[in-house]
Design a protein around this motif. Structure first.
Motif, mmCIF file in Angstrom:
data_model
loop_
_atom_site.group_PDB
_atom_site.id
_atom_site.type_symbol
_atom_site.label_atom_id
_atom_site.label_comp_id
_atom_site.label_asym_id
_atom_site.label_seq_id
_atom_site.Cartn_x
_atom_site.Cartn_y
_atom_site.Cartn_z
ATOM 1 N N THR A 99 -3.935 -0.180 -15.395
ATOM 2 C CA THR A 99 -4.518 -0.483 -14.098
ATOM 3 C C THR A 99 -3.722 -1.618 -13.461
ATOM 4 O OG1 THR A 99 -6.695 0.131 -14.938
ATOM 5 C CG2 THR A 99 -6.633 -1.138 -12.891
ATOM 6 N N VAL A 155 5.558 -5.353 -11.078
ATOM 7 C CA VAL A 155 4.158 -4.947 -10.952
ATOM 8 C C VAL A 155 3.507 -5.262 -12.289
ATOM 9 C CG1 VAL A 155 2.571 -3.031 -10.512
ATOM 10 C CG2 VAL A 155 4.788 -3.083 -9.366
ATOM 11 N N ARG A 177 3.396 3.129 -2.493
ATOM 12 C CA ARG A 177 2.379 2.285 -1.838
ATOM 13 C C ARG A 177 1.133 2.126 -2.706
ATOM 14 N NH1 ARG A 177 2.966 4.761 4.215
ATOM 15 N NH2 ARG A 177 5.103 4.106 4.498
ATOM 16 N N ALA A 178 1.368 1.777 -3.972
ATOM 17 C CA ALA A 178 0.262 1.584 -4.910
ATOM 18 C C ALA A 178 -0.587 0.396 -4.482
ATOM 19 C CB ALA A 178 0.816 1.353 -6.314
ATOM 20 N N ARG A 179 -1.844 0.416 -4.861
ATOM 21 C CA ARG A 179 -2.808 -0.630 -4.512
ATOM 22 C C ARG A 179 -3.387 -1.246 -5.778
ATOM 23 N NH1 ARG A 179 -0.609 -0.712 -0.155
ATOM 24 N NH2 ARG A 179 -1.152 0.698 1.512
ATOM 25 N N LEU A 180 -3.923 -2.436 -5.661
ATOM 26 C CA LEU A 180 -4.601 -3.079 -6.787
ATOM 27 C C LEU A 180 -5.719 -2.171 -7.288
ATOM 28 C CD1 LEU A 180 -4.885 -6.778 -5.589
ATOM 29 C CD2 LEU A 180 -3.376 -5.872 -7.352
ATOM 30 N N GLU A 191 -5.361 0.611 -8.885
ATOM 31 C CA GLU A 191 -4.899 1.983 -9.078
ATOM 32 C C GLU A 191 -4.406 2.169 -10.514
ATOM 33 O OE1 GLU A 191 -1.523 4.809 -7.052
ATOM 34 O OE2 GLU A 191 -2.518 3.301 -5.811
ATOM 35 N N THR A 198 -2.867 -4.859 -11.713
ATOM 36 C CA THR A 198 -3.599 -6.115 -11.519
ATOM 37 C C THR A 198 -2.889 -7.071 -10.580
ATOM 38 O OG1 THR A 198 -2.559 -7.079 -13.482
ATOM 39 C CG2 THR A 198 -4.705 -6.001 -13.779
ATOM 40 N N ALA A 238 5.556 0.097 -5.944
ATOM 41 C CA ALA A 238 4.945 -0.792 -4.955
ATOM 42 C C ALA A 238 5.227 -0.392 -3.513
ATOM 43 C CB ALA A 238 5.423 -2.225 -5.194
ATOM 44 N N HIS A 239 6.461 -0.002 -3.220
ATOM 45 C CA HIS A 239 6.837 0.216 -1.822
ATOM 46 C C HIS A 239 6.910 1.685 -1.411
ATOM 47 C CE1 HIS A 239 7.525 -4.040 -1.402
ATOM 48 N NE2 HIS A 239 8.235 -4.011 -2.523
ATOM 49 N N PHE A 286 1.030 -7.783 -7.975
ATOM 50 C CA PHE A 286 2.384 -7.470 -7.535
ATOM 51 C C PHE A 286 3.164 -8.765 -7.432
ATOM 52 C CE2 PHE A 286 -0.230 -4.054 -5.807
ATOM 53 C CZ PHE A 286 0.505 -2.934 -6.163
#
Length: 98
Positions: free
Chosen positions: A50, A59, A30-33, A35, A52, A26-27, A54
């Motif tokens: 995938t 996650v 820097r993963a995104r929804l 991904e 969905t 996550a930090h 955070f």
């Protein structure tokens, strides 16, 4: 190529990643929804997942059907060693790993 993460919390098409791995994804990464990553369950099965959501320290994923991992060796090996003297155990472990 998607990053790989290990979790045992995979059930009914959902998965959760917690702890340091969740923080890293996550930090640091820097993963995104939406991904995609590869989740490994520790039993030679991989899942395409995938993102969905955070949470505070987790996650959440939706996962597709699992498939056998290609990273695990097909050969099982058992190494037997007698009780070695002095520091010989370290050599046995080192050379056995190599």
């Amino acid at each position: 190529m998607p990053h790989r993460y290990f979790t045992t919390q995979i059930t009914n098409g959902r998965a959760v990643l917690e702890g340091e791995d969740a923080h890293h994804l996550a930090h640091v990464m820097r993963a995104r929804l939406g991904e995609q990553v590869v989740l490994c369950d520790g039993h030679a099965t991989e899942y395409t997942a995938t993102i969905t959501g955070f949470g505070a320290d987790c996650v959440e994923f939706s996962v597709e059907e699992g498939y056998p991992t290609a990273a695990e060796p097909r050969l099982e090996l058992t190494l037997f060693a007698a009780c070695p003297k002095q520091d010989k155990l370290e050599q046995i472990l080192q050379h056995g790993t190599e």
